[in-house]
Design a protein around this motif. Structure first.
Motif, PDB file in Angstrom:
ATOM      1  N   GLY A  50       4.604 -21.154  19.088  1.00  0.00           N
ATOM      2  CA  GLY A  50       3.179 -21.455  19.154  1.00  0.00           C
ATOM      3  C   GLY A  50       2.266 -20.254  18.996  1.00  0.00           C
ATOM      4  N   ALA A  51       2.812 -19.085  18.741  1.00  0.00           N
ATOM      5  CA  ALA A  51       1.977 -17.892  18.585  1.00  0.00           C
ATOM      6  C   ALA A  51       1.151 -17.994  17.307  1.00  0.00           C
ATOM      7  CB  ALA A  51       2.836 -16.642  18.537  1.00  0.00           C
ATOM      8  N   ALA A  52      -0.101 -17.584  17.403  1.00  0.00           N
ATOM      9  CA  ALA A  52      -0.997 -17.632  16.249  1.00  0.00           C
ATOM     10  C   ALA A  52      -1.675 -16.274  16.073  1.00  0.00           C
ATOM     11  CB  ALA A  52      -2.061 -18.710  16.442  1.00  0.00           C
ATOM     12  N   GLY A  53      -1.842 -15.896  14.821  1.00  0.00           N
ATOM     13  CA  GLY A  53      -2.537 -14.649  14.528  1.00  0.00           C
ATOM     14  C   GLY A  53      -4.017 -14.768  14.844  1.00  0.00           C
ATOM     15  N   VAL A  54      -4.574 -13.731  15.462  1.00  0.00           N
ATOM     16  CA  VAL A  54      -5.993 -13.723  15.801  1.00  0.00           C
ATOM     17  C   VAL A  54      -6.768 -12.695  14.983  1.00  0.00           C
ATOM     18  CG1 VAL A  54      -5.664 -14.630  18.123  1.00  0.00           C
ATOM     19  CG2 VAL A  54      -5.607 -12.162  17.761  1.00  0.00           C
ATOM     20  N   ARG A  55      -6.034 -11.802  14.312  1.00  0.00           N
ATOM     21  CA  ARG A  55      -6.674 -10.843  13.412  1.00  0.00           C
ATOM     22  C   ARG A  55      -5.654 -10.388  12.386  1.00  0.00           C
ATOM     23  NH1 ARG A  55      -6.231  -8.856  18.007  1.00  0.00           N
ATOM     24  NH2 ARG A  55      -8.376  -9.200  18.582  1.00  0.00           N
ATOM     25  N   ARG A  56      -6.145  -9.793  11.331  1.00  0.00           N
ATOM     26  CA  ARG A  56      -5.272  -9.322  10.263  1.00  0.00           C
ATOM     27  C   ARG A  56      -5.384  -7.806  10.163  1.00  0.00           C
ATOM     28  NH1 ARG A  56      -3.523 -11.455   4.727  1.00  0.00           N
ATOM     29  NH2 ARG A  56      -3.376  -9.570   3.478  1.00  0.00           N
ATOM     30  N   ARG A  57      -4.242  -7.171  10.016  1.00  0.00           N
ATOM     31  CA  ARG A  57      -4.180  -5.730   9.802  1.00  0.00           C
ATOM     32  C   ARG A  57      -3.552  -5.505   8.427  1.00  0.00           C
ATOM     33  NH1 ARG A  57      -6.882  -3.301  14.116  1.00  0.00           N
ATOM     34  NH2 ARG A  57      -6.200  -4.223  16.066  1.00  0.00           N
ATOM     35  N   ASP A  58      -4.240  -4.780   7.568  1.00  0.00           N
ATOM     36  CA  ASP A  58      -3.723  -4.465   6.240  1.00  0.00           C
ATOM     37  C   ASP A  58      -3.338  -2.999   6.196  1.00  0.00           C
ATOM     38  OD1 ASP A  58      -4.112  -6.994   4.747  1.00  0.00           O
ATOM     39  OD2 ASP A  58      -6.215  -6.652   5.263  1.00  0.00           O
ATOM     40  N   VAL A  59      -2.155  -2.748   5.653  1.00  0.00           N
ATOM     41  CA  VAL A  59      -1.658  -1.378   5.597  1.00  0.00           C
ATOM     42  C   VAL A  59      -0.810  -1.223   4.340  1.00  0.00           C
ATOM     43  CG1 VAL A  59       0.370  -1.912   7.011  1.00  0.00           C
ATOM     44  CG2 VAL A  59      -0.466   0.429   6.900  1.00  0.00           C
ATOM     45  N   VAL A  60      -0.857  -0.034   3.757  1.00  0.00           N
ATOM     46  CA  VAL A  60       0.030   0.310   2.648  1.00  0.00           C
ATOM     47  C   VAL A  60       0.972   1.381   3.159  1.00  0.00           C
ATOM     48  CG1 VAL A  60       0.197   1.263   0.328  1.00  0.00           C
ATOM     49  CG2 VAL A  60      -1.672  -0.304   0.897  1.00  0.00           C
ATOM     50  N   LEU A  61       2.257   1.128   3.012  1.00  0.00           N
ATOM     51  CA  LEU A  61       3.288   2.053   3.469  1.00  0.00           C
ATOM     52  C   LEU A  61       3.969   2.672   2.259  1.00  0.00           C
ATOM     53  CD1 LEU A  61       4.780  -0.389   6.097  1.00  0.00           C
ATOM     54  CD2 LEU A  61       3.252   1.541   6.555  1.00  0.00           C
ATOM     55  N   GLN A  62       4.165   3.965   2.294  1.00  0.00           N
ATOM     56  CA  GLN A  62       4.851   4.680   1.219  1.00  0.00           C
ATOM     57  C   GLN A  62       6.166   5.219   1.764  1.00  0.00           C
ATOM     58  OE1 GLN A  62       3.483   5.080  -2.062  1.00  0.00           O
ATOM     59  NE2 GLN A  62       2.188   3.473  -1.239  1.00  0.00           N
ATOM     60  N   ALA A  63       7.221   5.150   0.958  1.00  0.00           N
ATOM     61  CA  ALA A  63       8.524   5.667   1.380  1.00  0.00           C
ATOM     62  C   ALA A  63       9.380   5.941   0.152  1.00  0.00           C
ATOM     63  CB  ALA A  63       9.207   4.670   2.298  1.00  0.00           C
ATOM     64  N   ASP A  64      10.291   6.892   0.295  1.00  0.00           N
ATOM     65  CA  ASP A  64      11.184   7.252  -0.806  1.00  0.00           C
ATOM     66  C   ASP A  64      12.367   6.306  -0.937  1.00  0.00           C
ATOM     67  OD1 ASP A  64       9.630   9.449  -1.559  1.00  0.00           O
ATOM     68  OD2 ASP A  64      10.665  10.768  -0.134  1.00  0.00           O
ATOM     69  N   THR A  65      12.781   5.691   0.183  1.00  0.00           N
ATOM     70  CA  THR A  65      13.945   4.807   0.158  1.00  0.00           C
ATOM     71  C   THR A  65      13.612   3.496   0.854  1.00  0.00           C
ATOM     72  OG1 THR A  65      14.863   5.551   2.284  1.00  0.00           O
ATOM     73  CG2 THR A  65      15.483   6.828   0.297  1.00  0.00           C
ATOM     74  N   ASP A  66      14.441   2.496   0.627  1.00  0.00           N
ATOM     75  CA  ASP A  66      14.256   1.210   1.307  1.00  0.00           C
ATOM     76  C   ASP A  66      14.467   1.357   2.811  1.00  0.00           C
ATOM     77  OD1 ASP A  66      13.664  -0.215  -1.075  1.00  0.00           O
ATOM     78  OD2 ASP A  66      15.803  -0.389  -1.515  1.00  0.00           O
ATOM     79  N   GLU A  67      15.397   2.212   3.227  1.00  0.00           N
ATOM     80  CA  GLU A  67      15.611   2.463   4.647  1.00  0.00           C
ATOM     81  C   GLU A  67      14.366   3.067   5.284  1.00  0.00           C
ATOM     82  OE1 GLU A  67      17.776   3.393   2.261  1.00  0.00           O
ATOM     83  OE2 GLU A  67      19.631   2.326   2.763  1.00  0.00           O
ATOM     84  N   ASP A  68      13.772   4.041   4.589  1.00  0.00           N
ATOM     85  CA  ASP A  68      12.539   4.650   5.106  1.00  0.00           C
ATOM     86  C   ASP A  68      11.404   3.640   5.160  1.00  0.00           C
ATOM     87  OD1 ASP A  68      13.860   7.069   5.377  1.00  0.00           O
ATOM     88  OD2 ASP A  68      13.045   7.917   3.523  1.00  0.00           O
ATOM     89  N   LEU A  69      11.372   2.725   4.223  1.00  0.00           N
ATOM     90  CA  LEU A  69      10.341   1.682   4.218  1.00  0.00           C
ATOM     91  C   LEU A  69      10.514   0.751   5.415  1.00  0.00           C
ATOM     92  CD1 LEU A  69       7.917   0.902   2.527  1.00  0.00           C
ATOM     93  CD2 LEU A  69       9.417  -0.598   1.204  1.00  0.00           C
TER      94      LEU A  69
END
Length: 144
Positions: A50-69
């Motif tokens: 039943g959890a509902a989002g009350v706000r949105r956070r937008d972020v861009v993540l940069q990484a060299d590998t999928d593990e780092d991502l």
């Protein structure tokens, strides 16, 4: 338990790990696998029914590998948990050159029943994320 053919659907599970939280996730795409890992971490310590989002956070993540991502995405989750008592209960993840764009739909953790210890940090030990013959898989350990 993980389905035999991960390309059919995604999922996550917690696996036993001494004094820490270990989550495994799988899905047909990298982005869905990462989302499943986030869901697994959040569901490990809060009842999300039943959890509902009350706000949105937008972020861009940069990484060299999928593990780092994977680590960067979960560090973002821990950051918002620590600084704003929020966790993502839904998300859109899109690949961008060198990383990931995340639209995180956040819920207030104070409104959700606590079921376990909250994560404090992502560890790099045993961190895995990659594509296999049956889809994407990742594993991560978090300090609790």
């Amino acid at each position: 338990m993980r389905p035999h053919n991960a390309t059919r659907r995604g999922g996550h599970r917690s696996v036993p790990h001494t004094a820490d939280l270990r989550v495994e996730a799988w899905a047909p795409t990298r982005e869905e696998c990462l989302a499943q890992a986030v869901r697994g971490v959040c569901a490990s310590f809060l009842d999300l029914a039943g959890a509902a989002g009350v706000r949105r956070r937008d972020v861009v993540l940069q990484a060299d590998t999928d593990e780092d991502l994977l680590a960067a995405l979960l560090e973002e989750v821990v950051y918002w948990l620590d600084t704003a008592d929020e966790i993502p209960v839904d998300m859109e993840l899109d690949a961008v050159p060198g990383g990931l764009r995340a639209g995180l739909h956040m819920a207030d953790t104070r409104s959700l029943p606590v079921t376990g210890a909250a994560p404090k940090a992502v560890t790099l030990h045993g961190l895995e994320c990659g594509r296999g013959v049956d889809g994407w898989r990742c594993s991560v350990t978090l300090d609790v």
